[in-house]
Design an enzyme around this catalytic site. Structure first.
Site, PDB file in Angstrom:
ATOM      1  N   LYS A 170      54.010  49.601  39.951  1.00 50.86           N
ATOM      2  CA  LYS A 170      52.972  48.726  39.419  1.00 50.86           C
ATOM      3  C   LYS A 170      53.226  48.522  37.931  1.00 50.86           C
ATOM      4  O   LYS A 170      53.427  49.493  37.196  1.00 50.86           O
ATOM      5  CB  LYS A 170      51.595  49.377  39.618  1.00 50.86           C
ATOM      6  N   ASP A 174      55.508  45.237  40.839  1.00 45.62           N
ATOM      7  CA  ASP A 174      54.310  44.519  41.313  1.00 45.62           C
ATOM      8  C   ASP A 174      53.312  44.375  40.177  1.00 45.62           C
ATOM      9  O   ASP A 174      52.864  45.363  39.597  1.00 45.62           O
ATOM     10  CB  ASP A 174      53.670  45.305  42.468  1.00 45.62           C
ATOM     11  N   GLU A 223      56.626  40.942  41.967  1.00 50.95           N
ATOM     12  CA  GLU A 223      55.575  40.539  42.898  1.00 50.95           C
ATOM     13  C   GLU A 223      54.330  40.063  42.155  1.00 50.95           C
ATOM     14  O   GLU A 223      53.839  40.732  41.247  1.00 50.95           O
ATOM     15  CB  GLU A 223      55.241  41.766  43.764  1.00 50.95           C
ATOM     16  N   ASP A 274      52.123  37.958  47.084  1.00 54.05           N
ATOM     17  CA  ASP A 274      51.354  38.919  47.873  1.00 54.05           C
ATOM     18  C   ASP A 274      49.923  38.379  48.029  1.00 54.05           C
ATOM     19  O   ASP A 274      49.599  37.716  49.016  1.00 54.05           O
ATOM     20  CB  ASP A 274      51.398  40.283  47.152  1.00 54.05           C
ATOM     21  N   LYS A 294      50.844  40.897  54.793  1.00 50.63           N
ATOM     22  CA  LYS A 294      49.916  41.958  55.162  1.00 50.63           C
ATOM     23  C   LYS A 294      49.029  41.452  56.299  1.00 50.63           C
ATOM     24  O   LYS A 294      48.347  40.433  56.145  1.00 50.63           O
ATOM     25  CB  LYS A 294      49.046  42.352  53.963  1.00 50.63           C
TER      26      LYS A 294
HETATM   27 MG    MG Z   1      51.096  43.671  45.674  1.00 51.22          MG
END
Ligand code: MG
Length: 367
Positions: free
Chosen positions: A163, A188, A212, A237, A261
């Site tokens: 992250k 991300d 991302e 995402d 997802k």
């Molecule tokens: Mg993500």
């Protein structure tokens, strides 16, 4: 399909270690477990993956619960369905709420596969022998990040997802690259880079696997512009919350990769369709994680056996987050490979004792 009743449980579990992102920190994880029964005692399992508060998407555990109980289950039981794909039309009178819809869709797909006497992956066109797993690290500082990365490397993960946020990007990513030159690194941003385009461009020479979601979910134009400027593939995402969103992202060339997802797009049916779209347009696709419990993890494994899932997904082992998961067997990762669960449907069973321990509320829905 023969359906008789549904039981759903609101659960709460503490993570082994807090998970930090640019949007917030998760220490307790609530979730919804949906058990859908047919008249012959077979049970399909679904999981609501919304968080307790709307920091990641608009939905919450509370809104999902209301949607499932007051709208989706009454629609599901209104009249028989013949196939899980019928749900999309059946639920068309409910706008949005993909995570609530996905919980029901997962349970219906699992039950359908069990009624067919097949693994779910066989029912949806899975061809891969193993799913590929990476790991996501949410760290509070550089030392923490390097320690966690070292653990992940020792466990054989081939890809680490980190992250990042403005002010915490170039230095930690460079440190990771120097220390672990052979591991693929995915950064991300969870939408944190609006107004920080220069910071993003500065990451282009690092040889990252992808970056991302740098910008807001609805900002497909800005993502297309940065993808034109950068060699590093942009992955979307949060932007991909429906099939239509995926079509737009492909059409506008906003990304070269999609993090898919099941919960966020509204279920297995739509996830599979987005997978097919990605294959057609040579967009790479991988399966993302939601800090979820064993039911959603098992669905992710089934989905990840589709032919287009050629890069590692967020399929980290159950024991990475939980002292004990609510399903058995737990998901195991060996050198970045996940062996599919054996058995029909998603291949896992509820660990009833553990489920009872973490259940806060339980509801039953009768036809
Ligand atoms: Mg993500």
């Amino acid at each position: 399909m023969n359906l008789s009743n549904a039981v759903f449980s609101r659960i709460n579990m503490t993570l082994k270690t807090p998970f930090h992102t640019s949007l917030g920190t998760v220490t307790e994880r609530e979730g919804l477990v949906l058990e859908l029964f047919d008249g012959n005692g077979a049970c399909g399992l679904g999981e609501g993956v919304a968080f307790s508060s709307p920091w990641y998407t608009e939905e919450t555990v509370e809104t999902s619960l209301e949607m499932i109980r007051e709208h989706l289950l009454p629609l599901l039981f209104q009249e028989p369905i013949t196939h899980p794909e019928d749900l999309e039309k059946r639920f068309s009178s409910v706008r949005g709420n993909p995570m609530a819809k996905a919980a029901v869709d997962m349970a219906v797909w699992d039950l359908y596969a069990k009624q067919q006497g097949k693994p779910l992956s066989d029912c949806i066109g899975g061809t891969r022998s193993h799913a590929l797993a990476g790991v996501a690290i949410g760290s509070k500082n550089l030392d923490d990040l390097l320690n966690q990365a070292e653990q992940a490397q020792k466990q054989g993960y081939q890809r680490i997802k980190v992250k990042i946020r403005p002010g915490y990007d170039l230095v930690p990513l460079k440190a990771l690259k120097d220390r672990f030159p052979d591991i693929q690194i995915l950064a991300d941003a969870n939408s944190a880079y609006h107004g920080y385009t220069k910071d993003l461009l500065a990451l282009d020479d690092l040889g990252l696997q992808m970056i991302e979601q740098p910008f807001s979910p609805d900002d497909l134009a800005r993502h297309a512009a940065i993808q034109r400027e950068m060699n590093t593939p942009i992955c979307l995402d949060e932007s991909i919350n429906s099939y239509g969103a995926a079509v737009n992202a492909v059409e506008f060339k906003s990304c070269r990769v999609i993090n898919l997802k099941i919960g966020r797009v509204g279920g297995v049916t739509i996830a599979r369709r987005i997978h097919d779209l990605c294959m057609k347009h040579e967009i790479q696709v991988w399966c993302g994680g939601m800090l979820e419990f064993g039911i959603s993890r098992a669905h992710n494994v089934s989905l990840s056996l589709l032919p287009g899932f050629t890069i590692p997904g967020d399929l980290s082992a159950s024991n990475r987050y939980w002292t004990e998961d609510i399903t058995t067997p737990e998901l195991l990762v060996d050198k970045g490979l996940v062996e599919p669960f054996k058995g029909n449907g998603i291949g896992v069973k509820l660990n009833r004792r553990r489920l009872n321990e973490v259940t806060v509320e339980r509801f039953e829905y009768q036809k």
